[in-house]
Design an enzyme around this catalytic site. Structure first.
Site, mmCIF file in Angstrom:
data_model
loop_
_atom_site.group_PDB
_atom_site.id
_atom_site.type_symbol
_atom_site.label_atom_id
_atom_site.label_comp_id
_atom_site.label_asym_id
_atom_site.label_seq_id
_atom_site.Cartn_x
_atom_site.Cartn_y
_atom_site.Cartn_z
ATOM 1 N N HIS A 171 -2.995 7.198 2.977
ATOM 2 C CA HIS A 171 -3.479 5.923 2.438
ATOM 3 C C HIS A 171 -4.825 5.604 3.077
ATOM 4 C CE1 HIS A 171 -3.982 1.900 1.227
ATOM 5 N NE2 HIS A 171 -3.651 1.364 2.384
ATOM 6 N N CYS A 191 0.808 -1.224 0.000
ATOM 7 C CA CYS A 191 0.000 0.000 0.000
ATOM 8 C C CYS A 191 0.845 1.279 0.000
ATOM 9 C CB CYS A 191 -0.971 -0.008 1.175
ATOM 10 S SG CYS A 191 -2.078 -1.428 1.134
ATOM 11 N N ASN A 226 -10.119 0.007 0.743
ATOM 12 C CA ASN A 226 -8.664 0.146 0.617
ATOM 13 C C ASN A 226 -8.225 -0.410 -0.739
ATOM 14 O OD1 ASN A 226 -5.895 -0.278 0.742
ATOM 15 N ND2 ASN A 226 -5.896 -1.063 2.832
HETATM 16 C C1 LIG Z 1 -9.741 -5.005 10.648
HETATM 17 C C2 LIG Z 1 -10.224 -4.084 11.757
HETATM 18 C C3 LIG Z 1 -11.297 -3.153 11.203
HETATM 19 C C4 LIG Z 1 -10.824 -4.925 12.874
HETATM 20 O O1 LIG Z 1 -11.210 -4.095 13.936
HETATM 21 P P1 LIG Z 1 -10.832 -4.535 15.433
HETATM 22 O O2 LIG Z 1 -11.407 -3.541 16.357
HETATM 23 O O3 LIG Z 1 -9.357 -4.722 15.486
HETATM 24 O O4 LIG Z 1 -11.626 -5.862 15.568
HETATM 25 P P2 LIG Z 1 -11.089 -7.297 16.009
HETATM 26 O O5 LIG Z 1 -10.252 -7.909 14.943
HETATM 27 O O6 LIG Z 1 -10.518 -7.196 17.383
HETATM 28 O O7 LIG Z 1 -12.452 -8.082 16.088
HETATM 29 C C5 LIG Z 1 -13.455 -7.737 17.052
HETATM 30 C C6 LIG Z 1 -14.592 -8.722 16.879
HETATM 31 O O8 LIG Z 1 -15.258 -8.461 15.641
HETATM 32 C C7 LIG Z 1 -15.329 -9.680 14.880
HETATM 33 N N1 LIG Z 1 -15.241 -9.336 13.470
HETATM 34 C C8 LIG Z 1 -14.153 -9.298 12.663
HETATM 35 N N2 LIG Z 1 -14.500 -8.942 11.418
HETATM 36 C C9 LIG Z 1 -15.840 -8.749 11.455
HETATM 37 C C10 LIG Z 1 -16.779 -8.353 10.481
HETATM 38 N N3 LIG Z 1 -16.438 -8.098 9.218
HETATM 39 N N4 LIG Z 1 -18.062 -8.250 10.868
HETATM 40 C C11 LIG Z 1 -18.469 -8.491 12.117
HETATM 41 N N5 LIG Z 1 -17.617 -8.861 13.090
HETATM 42 C C12 LIG Z 1 -16.324 -8.988 12.751
HETATM 43 C C13 LIG Z 1 -14.166 -10.494 15.362
HETATM 44 O O9 LIG Z 1 -14.372 -11.872 15.098
HETATM 45 C C14 LIG Z 1 -14.142 -10.171 16.824
HETATM 46 O O10 LIG Z 1 -15.140 -10.937 17.464
HETATM 47 P P3 LIG Z 1 -14.908 -11.529 18.943
HETATM 48 O O11 LIG Z 1 -14.754 -10.310 19.823
HETATM 49 O O12 LIG Z 1 -16.137 -12.297 19.181
HETATM 50 O O13 LIG Z 1 -13.665 -12.347 18.851
HETATM 51 C C15 LIG Z 1 -9.056 -3.233 12.332
HETATM 52 O O14 LIG Z 1 -8.199 -4.054 13.092
HETATM 53 C C16 LIG Z 1 -8.253 -2.562 11.252
HETATM 54 O O15 LIG Z 1 -8.743 -1.725 10.542
HETATM 55 N N6 LIG Z 1 -6.956 -2.896 11.160
HETATM 56 C C17 LIG Z 1 -6.088 -2.319 10.167
HETATM 57 C C18 LIG Z 1 -6.333 -2.974 8.843
HETATM 58 C C19 LIG Z 1 -5.615 -2.300 7.734
HETATM 59 O O16 LIG Z 1 -5.584 -1.113 7.686
HETATM 60 N N7 LIG Z 1 -5.057 -3.109 6.814
HETATM 61 C C20 LIG Z 1 -4.409 -2.633 5.650
HETATM 62 C C21 LIG Z 1 -3.185 -1.857 5.938
HETATM 63 S S1 LIG Z 1 -2.496 -1.275 4.471
#
Ligand SMILES: CC(C)(COP(=O)(O)OP(=O)(O)OC[C@H]1O[C@@H](n2cnc3c(N)ncnc32)[C@H](O)[C@@H]1OP(=O)(O)O)[C@@H](O)C(=O)NCCC(=O)NCCS
Length: 318
Positions: free
Chosen positions: A244, A110, A274
């Protein structure tokens, strides 16, 4: 440093997938996706190739620059998801135009657009190229495991192109890699080696979301401060922080810490998700079209992604 952007273009796939549509086959919903990421929809290729998108984006960028395909003397693809592992996306696009010049892809995930900008600057500043086209394009839909709700909701497909020539627009550029692979990767391979001693990789994008999130927040903060210090600027002097588009919360958080208005941190993630390397130049092209970016505006571009990589550029728009 000695470059400016003289033409931009973009092309998105025609099909927009809403959060509601994802919820038809994934255990997710609009409320979760919107509150956690800011994403409402993403464009996904159905019958377009990445070369199709990239070709259209380059055509538009050349038109706006008033240049011809034959004027390009270096083509740099910024991608990790070209139509072929080889040849490069840059070669595929040049073939459509029927022109010849050096062409290769940069894979910095990215951060790819900023890395390509740095490469273009190196070629132009040392006199090895006069007109460089950057083709920043990714088809994330082909890297995803669409049954994995933690990754498939985040990404989209898209392409943008920038024509670069000699100029005085770029004031600062820094690229770096922290060389930490685990948080975000997609393994390569086609799984057909009969001599392999261990199971063959599936090649899907895999991510530790929270780890990447923390990296992104820390990196953006550090990159902003480093660039401001190096250029002897205050945050208020920057007209637009073009980050980004990975998660609206990452962008909002950076803005809140700097106590700056939302207009200075433009976003299109709500529409497209993204788009990896395409995300920054698609946003620049949209802002130019809307008349938001004007000559003299100070832009800070920040990319971050798998590697983990980061890249930051400061430009005064010419
Ligand atoms: C991916 C992201 C949105 C997840 O948010 P988060 O607050 O970290 O959420 P978590 O991964 O801790 O998951 C929390 C809960 O939601 C659930 N969950 C994950 N994806 C889900 C979805 N699409 N819909 C509903 N629930 C979801 C998980 O299973 C977890 O459930 P649990 O508490 O029962 O275990 C966040 O971590 C993020 O944006 N990270 C950066 C990603 C990124 O930018 N990547 C590219 C970089 S270039």
């Amino acid at each position: 440093m000695g470059i400016k952007i003289v033409g931009t273009g973009r092309k998105l796939p025609g099909y927009m997938v809403t959060n509601k549509e994802l919820a038809e086959f994934l255990d997710t919903g609009d409320e979760w996706i919107t509150s956690k990421t800011g994403i409402k929809s993403r464009a996904v290729c159905t019958d377009e190739s990445l070369t199709d998108l990239a070709y259209d984006a380059v055509n538009t960028a050349l038109d706006k620059a008033g240049l011809l395909p034959s004027d390009i003397d270096l083509a740099i693809g910024a991608t990790m998801s070209g139509d072929y592992l080889m040849p490069s996306l840059a070669c595929c696009v040049l073939e459509r135009f029927g022109v010849s010049c050096p062409a290769f892809d940069v894979n910095a995930a990215c951060s790819g657009f900023v890395y390509a900008l740095d490469t273009a600057d190196a070629y132009i500043s040392c006199g090895k190229a006069k007109t460089v086209v950057i083709i920043a394009a990714d088809m994330m839909s082909r890297m995803l495991d669409w049954s994995d709700r933690s990754t498939s909701i985040l990404f989209g497909d898209g392409a943008a192109a920038c024509v670069i020539t000699k100029g005085d627009s770029l004031k600062y550029i820094r690229t770096t890699a922290f060389a930490h692979i685990d948080p975000l990767f997609a393994k390569a391979g086609n799984g057909s080696n009969p001599f392999a001693k261990s199971p063959q990789p599936k090649g899907f994008l895999e991510m530790q979301g929270q780890h990447v999130y923390k990296f992104a927040v820390k990196t953006v903060e550090h990159e902003i401060q480093s660039a401001l210090t190096a250029a002897n600027l205050k945050a208020q002097d920057v007209d637009y922080f073009i980050l980004h588009q990975a998660n609206a919360r990452i962008i909002d958080g950076a803005r809140a810490r700097l106590k700056l208005p939302a207009e200075k941190f433009p976003m299109n993630i709500q529409h497209y998700g993204n788009m990896s390397a395409a995300s920054i130049p698609v946003l620049i092209d949209e802002m130019l079209e809307e008349g938001k970016i004007k000559p003299g505006d100070v832009l800070m571009l920040i990319g971050f992604g798998a590697g983990m990589t980061a890249g930051t550029a400061l430009m005064v728009w010419e």
